[in-house]
Scaffold this active site. Structure first.
Site, PDB file in Angstrom:
ATOM      1  N   GLY A   1       0.769  -1.327   0.069  1.00 12.07           N
ATOM      2  CA  GLY A   1      -0.093  -0.111  -0.003  1.00 12.07           C
ATOM      3  C   GLY A   1       0.848   1.253  -0.199  1.00 12.07           C
ATOM      4  N   SER A   2       1.916   1.006  -0.560  1.00 10.38           N
ATOM      5  CA  SER A   2       2.709   2.540  -0.471  1.00 10.38           C
ATOM      6  C   SER A   2       2.114   3.652  -1.373  1.00 10.38           C
ATOM      7  CB  SER A   2       4.124   2.264  -0.851  1.00 10.38           C
ATOM      8  OG  SER A   2       4.406   1.956  -2.131  1.00 10.38           O
ATOM      9  N   ASN A   3       1.718   2.995  -2.720  1.00  3.73           N
ATOM     10  CA  ASN A   3       1.323   4.012  -3.467  1.00  3.73           C
ATOM     11  C   ASN A   3      -0.177   4.428  -2.881  1.00  3.73           C
ATOM     12  OD1 ASN A   3       2.287   4.135  -6.381  1.00  3.73           O
ATOM     13  ND2 ASN A   3       2.658   2.034  -5.819  1.00  3.73           N
TER      14      ASN A   3
ATOM     15  N   MET B   1      -4.226  -7.435  -7.040  1.00  5.01           N
ATOM     16  CA  MET B   1      -3.642  -8.674  -7.718  1.00  5.01           C
ATOM     17  C   MET B   1      -4.836  -9.581  -8.412  1.00  5.01           C
ATOM     18  SD  MET B   1      -0.547  -7.994  -7.679  1.00  5.01           S
ATOM     19  CE  MET B   1       0.115  -9.676  -8.407  1.00  5.01           C
ATOM     20  N   ARG B   2      -5.652  -8.912  -8.793  1.00  7.61           N
ATOM     21  CA  ARG B   2      -7.127  -9.613  -9.496  1.00  7.61           C
ATOM     22  C   ARG B   2      -7.386  -8.748 -10.673  1.00  7.61           C
ATOM     23  NH1 ARG B   2      -9.825 -13.387  -5.988  1.00  7.61           N
ATOM     24  NH2 ARG B   2      -8.794 -13.234  -3.837  1.00  7.61           N
TER      25      ARG B   2
ATOM     26  N   ASN C   1      -4.659   2.081 -13.942  1.00 13.25           N
ATOM     27  CA  ASN C   1      -3.771   0.986 -12.908  1.00 13.25           C
ATOM     28  C   ASN C   1      -2.177   1.647 -13.108  1.00 13.25           C
ATOM     29  OD1 ASN C   1      -2.688  -1.379 -11.781  1.00 13.25           O
ATOM     30  ND2 ASN C   1      -2.020  -2.030 -13.909  1.00 13.25           N
TER      31      ASN C   1
ATOM     32  N   HIS D   1       1.787   0.348 -13.521  1.00  9.93           N
ATOM     33  CA  HIS D   1       2.543  -0.892 -13.665  1.00  9.93           C
ATOM     34  C   HIS D   1       4.053  -0.458 -13.716  1.00  9.93           C
ATOM     35  CE1 HIS D   1       3.487  -5.022 -15.375  1.00  9.93           C
ATOM     36  NE2 HIS D   1       4.090  -4.304 -16.346  1.00  9.93           N
TER      37      HIS D   1
HETATM   38  C1  GRF Z   1       3.429  -1.162  -7.376  1.00 11.84           C
HETATM   39  O1  GRF Z   1       4.786  -1.364  -7.931  1.00 11.84           O
HETATM   40  C2  GRF Z   1       2.937  -1.222  -8.590  1.00 11.84           C
HETATM   41  O2  GRF Z   1       3.431  -0.694  -9.752  1.00 11.84           O
HETATM   42  C3  GRF Z   1       2.225  -2.701  -8.908  1.00 11.84           C
HETATM   43  O3  GRF Z   1       2.072  -2.785  -7.674  1.00 11.84           O
HETATM   44  C4  GRF Z   1       2.877  -2.282  -6.759  1.00 11.84           C
HETATM   45  C5  GRF Z   1       2.107  -2.005  -5.417  1.00 11.84           C
HETATM   46  O4  GRF Z   1       3.189  -1.357  -4.487  1.00 11.84           O
HETATM   47  N1  GRF Z   1       1.103  -2.417  -9.701  1.00 11.84           N
HETATM   48  P1  GRF Z   1       2.327  -0.854  -3.259  1.00 11.84           P
HETATM   49  O5  GRF Z   1       1.526  -1.917  -2.578  1.00 11.84           O
HETATM   50  O6  GRF Z   1       1.576   0.355  -3.723  1.00 11.84           O
HETATM   51  O7  GRF Z   1       3.748  -0.700  -2.261  1.00 11.84           O
END
Ligand code: GRF
Length: 191
Positions: free
Chosen positions: A12-14, A91-92, A108, A110
């Site tokens: 969940g860092s994003n 992841m789905r 999304n 990536h």
């Molecule tokens: C990120 O690297 C994103 O590009 C990919 O999943 C990762 C999620 O990281 N789709 P986080 O859970 O947000 O730290």
């Protein structure tokens, strides 16, 4: 106010970077976290930030939802008046029930410079290919994986002695800057 649901499965860092960026926004509200892993760290972040979350998993599948499960989730998103869906390490694979209802409103991120290195292990693939640059891409989600319209990219130099985890750390930093900006842009067009 554009109401955003973030879908995430892991660290969940994003999610944290996005929530932080919009915490005082008058235009965008991070209204809901949808997580499919009851023990994921992202749930602790939602609790800490006081953002509503729901654990929504599948009885049947590991990498998607059944059609009836997607319908149920869609009802929930509508009930919460969600305007925009943002996938951040979810992841789905979403299918047509949600994707048609939220056409051009599912994003999304990536960790590669798409169209290079779609799918799993993109950072490893970039190193193995001897690429000069890796990076991250924000794109529209369509039924074809990692293939929707590209909305924004950040480049990260691959150093000669880079290990996958070092490069991934720098890509994550780039993601945290890029993703909120693209979300703001797309939300601006939905107003
Ligand atoms: C990120 O690297 C994103 O590009 C990919 O999943 C990762 C999620 O990281 N789709 P986080 O859970 O947000 O730290």
């Amino acid at each position: 106010m554009i109401r955003v649901a973030v879908f995430a499965s892991g660290k969940g860092s994003n999610f944290e970077a996005i929530a932080d960026y919009f915490k005082k926004s008058k235009d965008v509200n991070i209204s809901l976290l949808v997580c499919d892993q009851p023990k994921a760290r992202v749930i602790e972040i939602a609790e800490k930030l006081d953002i509503e979350y729901v654990v929504f998993t599948s009885e049947k599948y590991k990498t998607r939802l059944s059609e009836s499960e997607e319908k149920k989730l869609l009802e929930l998103l509508r009930l919460k008046n969600i305007d925009l869906i943002v996938l951040a390490g979810y992841m789905r694979i979403l299918k047509s029930t949600i994707l048609s209802a939220y056409s051009k409103r599912v994003l999304n991120i990536h960790p590669s410079l798409l169209p290079a290195h779609k799918g799993l292990d993109p950072v490893r693939k970039a190193i193995d290919a001897g690429d000069a640059y890796a990076g991250c891409t924000v794109h529209m989600v369509t039924e074809e994986i990692d293939a929707g319209e590209i909305l924004g990219q950040s480049k990260v130099i691959i150093k000669a002695d880079d290990k996958e985890e070092d490069l991934f750390r720098r890509i994550h930093q780039a993601e945290h800057k890029l993703y909120p900006k693209v979300i703001a842009e797309i939300a601006g067009k939905l107003k």
